[in-house]
Design a protein around this motif. Structure first.
Motif, mmCIF file in Angstrom:
data_model
loop_
_atom_site.group_PDB
_atom_site.id
_atom_site.type_symbol
_atom_site.label_atom_id
_atom_site.label_comp_id
_atom_site.label_asym_id
_atom_site.label_seq_id
_atom_site.Cartn_x
_atom_site.Cartn_y
_atom_site.Cartn_z
ATOM 1 N N ASN A 42 32.152 27.582 53.280
ATOM 2 C CA ASN A 42 31.764 26.350 52.598
ATOM 3 C C ASN A 42 32.771 26.035 51.497
ATOM 4 O O ASN A 42 33.738 26.760 51.308
ATOM 5 N N SER A 43 32.540 24.970 50.765
ATOM 6 C CA SER A 43 33.474 24.569 49.722
ATOM 7 C C SER A 43 32.946 24.830 48.314
ATOM 8 O O SER A 43 33.470 24.310 47.346
ATOM 9 N N THR A 44 31.900 25.662 48.215
ATOM 10 C CA THR A 44 31.352 26.027 46.911
ATOM 11 C C THR A 44 32.271 27.040 46.241
ATOM 12 O O THR A 44 32.668 28.032 46.848
ATOM 13 N N GLY A 45 32.597 26.800 44.996
ATOM 14 C CA GLY A 45 33.484 27.703 44.275
ATOM 15 C C GLY A 45 32.831 29.044 43.972
ATOM 16 O O GLY A 45 31.613 29.135 43.810
ATOM 17 N N LEU A 46 33.635 30.095 43.902
ATOM 18 C CA LEU A 46 33.132 31.414 43.531
ATOM 19 C C LEU A 46 32.629 31.383 42.091
ATOM 20 O O LEU A 46 33.228 30.744 41.227
ATOM 21 N N THR A 47 31.537 32.083 41.835
ATOM 22 C CA THR A 47 30.949 32.071 40.496
ATOM 23 C C THR A 47 30.858 33.455 39.870
ATOM 24 O O THR A 47 30.529 33.576 38.699
ATOM 25 N N GLY A 48 31.151 34.513 40.625
ATOM 26 C CA GLY A 48 31.034 35.868 40.098
ATOM 27 C C GLY A 48 32.391 36.519 39.893
ATOM 28 O O GLY A 48 33.353 36.210 40.583
ATOM 29 N N THR A 49 32.450 37.440 38.942
ATOM 30 C CA THR A 49 33.670 38.202 38.704
ATOM 31 C C THR A 49 33.309 39.570 38.132
ATOM 32 O O THR A 49 32.258 39.732 37.510
ATOM 33 N N SER A 50 34.187 40.516 38.359
ATOM 34 C CA SER A 50 34.018 41.840 37.765
ATOM 35 C C SER A 50 34.490 41.838 36.317
ATOM 36 O O SER A 50 34.279 42.794 35.594
ATOM 37 N N GLY A 51 35.152 40.766 35.923
ATOM 38 C CA GLY A 51 35.782 40.721 34.611
ATOM 39 C C GLY A 51 37.158 41.346 34.690
ATOM 40 O O GLY A 51 37.449 42.116 35.592
ATOM 41 N N LEU A 52 38.025 40.981 33.781
ATOM 42 C CA LEU A 52 39.370 41.537 33.752
ATOM 43 C C LEU A 52 39.302 42.949 33.188
ATOM 44 O O LEU A 52 38.733 43.173 32.129
ATOM 45 N N GLU A 88 67.815 26.945 42.719
ATOM 46 C CA GLU A 88 66.669 27.395 41.930
ATOM 47 C C GLU A 88 65.381 27.210 42.728
ATOM 48 O O GLU A 88 65.194 26.207 43.411
ATOM 49 N N LEU A 89 64.485 28.185 42.646
ATOM 50 C CA LEU A 89 63.202 28.132 43.336
ATOM 51 C C LEU A 89 62.108 27.851 42.318
ATOM 52 O O LEU A 89 62.050 28.474 41.268
ATOM 53 N N SER A 90 61.235 26.882 42.644
ATOM 54 C CA SER A 90 60.109 26.574 41.775
ATOM 55 C C SER A 90 58.944 26.137 42.647
ATOM 56 O O SER A 90 58.972 25.076 43.255
ATOM 57 N N LEU A 91 57.923 27.004 42.729
ATOM 58 C CA LEU A 91 56.729 26.722 43.514
ATOM 59 C C LEU A 91 55.515 26.704 42.592
ATOM 60 O O LEU A 91 55.401 27.529 41.702
ATOM 61 N N SER A 92 54.609 25.795 42.845
ATOM 62 C CA SER A 92 53.390 25.727 42.058
ATOM 63 C C SER A 92 52.259 25.275 42.965
ATOM 64 O O SER A 92 52.420 24.329 43.747
ATOM 65 N N THR A 93 51.121 25.957 42.876
ATOM 66 C CA THR A 93 49.973 25.579 43.687
ATOM 67 C C THR A 93 48.690 25.826 42.914
ATOM 68 O O THR A 93 48.638 26.677 42.034
ATOM 69 N N THR A 94 47.677 25.058 43.254
ATOM 70 C CA THR A 94 46.368 25.185 42.637
ATOM 71 C C THR A 94 45.330 25.236 43.744
ATOM 72 O O THR A 94 45.458 24.526 44.741
ATOM 73 N N ALA A 95 44.313 26.059 43.596
ATOM 74 C CA ALA A 95 43.271 26.163 44.609
ATOM 75 C C ALA A 95 41.940 26.498 43.951
ATOM 76 O O ALA A 95 41.899 27.200 42.941
ATOM 77 N N THR A 96 40.876 26.006 44.542
ATOM 78 C CA THR A 96 39.535 26.425 44.155
ATOM 79 C C THR A 96 39.188 27.625 45.013
ATOM 80 O O THR A 96 39.304 27.569 46.239
ATOM 81 N N LEU A 97 38.807 28.731 44.413
ATOM 82 C CA LEU A 97 38.423 29.923 45.155
ATOM 83 C C LEU A 97 37.014 29.690 45.681
ATOM 84 O O LEU A 97 36.064 29.617 44.914
ATOM 85 N N THR A 98 36.868 29.579 46.994
ATOM 86 C CA THR A 98 35.591 29.188 47.578
ATOM 87 C C THR A 98 34.875 30.331 48.289
ATOM 88 O O THR A 98 35.495 31.302 48.716
ATOM 89 N N GLU A 99 33.562 30.165 48.410
ATOM 90 C CA GLU A 99 32.732 31.113 49.151
ATOM 91 C C GLU A 99 33.032 30.999 50.645
ATOM 92 O O GLU A 99 33.642 30.027 51.099
ATOM 93 N N ALA A 100 32.577 31.973 51.419
ATOM 94 C CA ALA A 100 32.789 31.983 52.861
ATOM 95 C C ALA A 100 32.103 30.786 53.524
ATOM 96 O O ALA A 100 30.961 30.467 53.204
#
Length: 126
Positions: free
Chosen positions: A26-36, A12-24
């Motif tokens: 640097n380590s600042t997280g992305l704050t903008g989105t087009s919306g779903l 059985e395969l089970s993978l899980s990962t978490t990441a902060t989506l960061t700006e170019a």
């Protein structure tokens, strides 16, 4: 993101990962989105430009795409900068980084059947 499969490998395969989506660069997280969003497209026409590189030039953007079809043969062909990236078949999704540039790196999609729906979201490095 979690990926599970009981029939892909002998175990059985089970993978899980978490990441902060960061700006170019640097380590600042992305704050903008087009919306779903969802786009219903007919086949037999020229490719549809989902995201124009001119509008999002430069940055560490992230893209989410999902083919909502339940018909196994239905697929969207995904192209970036006139290069075919691949196809998303029924239920498939993709998540990938995107560095847009002026006049290049447009993200284009082309459905294989009429009335297909693509779910999408752009996470923007503002």
């Amino acid at each position: 993101i979690t990926i599970n499969s009981t029939d892909l490998l002998s175990d059985e395969l089970s993978l899980s990962t978490t990441a902060t989506l960061t700006e170019a660069s640097n380590s600042t997280g992305l704050t903008g989105t087009s919306g779903l969003g969802r786009k219903k497209l007919a086949s037999g026409h020229a490719q549809y430009t989902l995201f124009d590189g001119d509008q999002y030039a430069n940055g560490a953007h992230k893209i989410y795409l999902k083919n909502t079809s339940t018909t196994a043969t239905d697929h969207f062909t995904i192209e970036i900068n006139s290069e075919q990236m691949g196809k998303l078949y029924a239920g498939d999704w993709a998540f990938f980084p995107w560095e847009a540039n002026a006049d290049t790196n447009d993200i284009k999609i082309d459905p294989s059947a009429d009335n297909m729906v693509l779910e999408y979201m752009l996470f923007i490095d503002e």
